[in-house]
Each structure stands twice: as structure tokens, then as C-alpha cells.
Design an enzyme around this catalytic site. Structure first.
Site, PDB file in Angstrom:
ATOM      1  N   HIS A  61      18.393  -9.474   2.652  1.00 48.57           N
ATOM      2  CA  HIS A  61      17.153  -8.783   2.974  1.00 48.57           C
ATOM      3  C   HIS A  61      16.315  -9.670   3.890  1.00 48.57           C
ATOM      4  O   HIS A  61      16.530 -10.883   3.977  1.00 48.57           O
ATOM      5  CB  HIS A  61      16.381  -8.466   1.702  1.00 48.57           C
ATOM      6  CG  HIS A  61      16.947  -7.320   0.929  1.00 48.57           C
ATOM      7  ND1 HIS A  61      16.286  -6.733  -0.123  1.00 48.57           N
ATOM      8  CD2 HIS A  61      18.122  -6.642   1.052  1.00 48.57           C
ATOM      9  CE1 HIS A  61      17.009  -5.741  -0.619  1.00 48.57           C
ATOM     10  NE2 HIS A  61      18.137  -5.676   0.078  1.00 48.57           N
ATOM     11  N   GLU A  63      13.134 -10.818   3.795  1.00 45.48           N
ATOM     12  CA  GLU A  63      12.398 -11.915   3.161  1.00 45.48           C
ATOM     13  C   GLU A  63      13.359 -13.020   2.740  1.00 45.48           C
ATOM     14  O   GLU A  63      13.073 -14.214   2.889  1.00 45.48           O
ATOM     15  CB  GLU A  63      11.620 -11.404   1.942  1.00 45.48           C
ATOM     16  CG  GLU A  63      10.649 -10.281   2.241  1.00 45.48           C
ATOM     17  CD  GLU A  63      11.237  -8.872   2.095  1.00 45.48           C
ATOM     18  OE1 GLU A  63      10.459  -7.943   1.901  1.00 45.48           O
ATOM     19  OE2 GLU A  63      12.474  -8.715   2.173  1.00 45.48           O
ATOM     20  N   CYS A  98      11.471  -5.900  -2.378  1.00 46.60           N
ATOM     21  CA  CYS A  98      12.183  -5.206  -3.450  1.00 46.60           C
ATOM     22  C   CYS A  98      11.969  -5.907  -4.789  1.00 46.60           C
ATOM     23  O   CYS A  98      11.886  -7.125  -4.860  1.00 46.60           O
ATOM     24  CB  CYS A  98      13.676  -5.111  -3.134  1.00 46.60           C
ATOM     25  SG  CYS A  98      14.544  -6.692  -3.114  1.00 46.60           S
ATOM     26  N   CYS A 108      13.790  -9.723  -3.842  1.00 47.61           N
ATOM     27  CA  CYS A 108      12.871 -10.472  -2.976  1.00 47.61           C
ATOM     28  C   CYS A 108      11.591 -10.868  -3.697  1.00 47.61           C
ATOM     29  O   CYS A 108      11.058 -11.958  -3.450  1.00 47.61           O
ATOM     30  CB  CYS A 108      12.583  -9.673  -1.713  1.00 47.61           C
ATOM     31  SG  CYS A 108      14.063  -9.500  -0.682  1.00 47.61           S
TER      32      CYS A 108
END
Length: 180
Positions: A61, A63, A98, A108
């Protein structure tokens, strides 16, 4: 990546536009959102790292990519990355971090909270373009968990439609499903 043009400190819209430009680099897939993120030392107005969905190997992801880059640059584990972050670190992300990953990877939100625990630095504020749609994991409790841990959550308004169009590229649209 070439250095982006200088952005004035506290120009939240400009940093969100940079995050949006990163999200566009993410490959469209039906199984994830295309998200961009910018990790920033707000006190120095210095970009520490950027990232986007699936930029690094694995099901990464945006981040996560930012934090992995910082960890690699400082030769520390991702779990200890907070030790390498300045005290006024913030992150701009096109979509709410998330709170759960169906892949089994660390969410995250957990990564952000772990970075805070690891040292005196850590991410103090999360600037968000849109909340995470409920498509994959249902209600995202990320905002509540961040705020409960003392992380400020700020919505940067005005980009919602553009962000959602980019984020969902590669997804089957509702009308396509109904026609099938």
C-alpha cells in the site's frame, strides 16, 4: 522520480495533488485501490518519502511504501522506523489508511501507530482525501483508531471525485455488473 516543484508549507491542497499524481502511477487492479502518499517533515517542509499502491514488491500500500523507504534509507526495520522520523512527521494520503488487510499483511493504521511507538518521532497527523469505500473490508475503523491513539486526522476536501475515479480504475463498475 524528479523532485516536485517546491510546495509552500501548510499547502494541504498542493500536497494532496502530489499524492494524487502518485496514485495515478499505481497499476489498475480489481482487487485494490490506487492510492498515493507523501510522508513529510512538516517542521522543515521536507518530503521524506513518497509511495503508491504496488510500487514496491509484494501487495504494498502507499503508506507502507513510504515507511519501507524510510526504513531502508536508515537501515532499520520497519517496526523501528519511528526512531528515524522527525517529531513533526505528517502523511498525506489520497485515501484513509486501511484498518484491515484481507491479504494478511499489516494494516496501514497499524504501521502508522507502530511508527509512533518506536521512537520520539512518528506520524502526528494524517491528511486524507477520501474515506476508504466499504468494497473490500466493510467499515474502515482506521480514523477512530488513529484518533484514539492521538494521531490527528484531517480531511482535505475538494478532491473526492477525482480520487475515487483514480482509486477504482480497474474495478468492475456497478452498471457493468448489472449488464452482465
Amino acid at each position: 522520480m524528479a523532485d516536485p516543484p517546491p510546495i509552500a508549507s501548510e499547502d494541504h491542497a498542493a500536497y494532496m495533488r502530489l499524492a494524487i499524481s502518485l496514485a495515478k502511477k499505481s497499476p489498475p487492479r480489481p482487487s485494490n485501490f490506487r492510492v498515493g502518499a507523501v510522508l513529510l517533515d512538516q517542521e522543515q517542509n521536507k518530503i521524506l518519502a513518497t509511495g503508491y499502491t504496488l510500487e514496491l514488491p509484494g501487495n504494498t500500500h502507499a503508506e507502507q511504501c513510504c515507511l519501507q523507504k524510510i526504513a531502508a534509507a536508515h537501515n532499520v526495520s520497519e517496526e523501528a522506523v519511528g526512531e528515524s522520523l522527525p517529531s513533526k512527521t505528517v502523511i498525506y494520503t489520497t485515501m484513509e489508511p486501511c484498518g484491515m488487510r484481507l491479504s494478511g499483511n499489516v494494516a496501514c493504521v497499524e504501521r502508522i501507530l507502530q511508527a509512533r511507538k518506536a521512537g520520539t518521532g512518528g506520524i502526528r497527523t494524517v491528511y486524507v482525501g477520501v474515506t476508504e469505500p466499504e468494497k473490500f473490508v466493510g467499515e474502515n475503523t482506521g480514523r477512530a483508531r488513529l484518533e484514539a491513539a492521538g494521531v490527528e486526522y484531517v480531511h482535505v476536501a475538494g478532491f473526492e471525485q477525482e480520487i475515487l475515479e483514480i482509486a477504482t480504475a480497474g474495478h468492475e463498475k456497478e452498471e457493468e455488473t448489472q449488464q452482465a
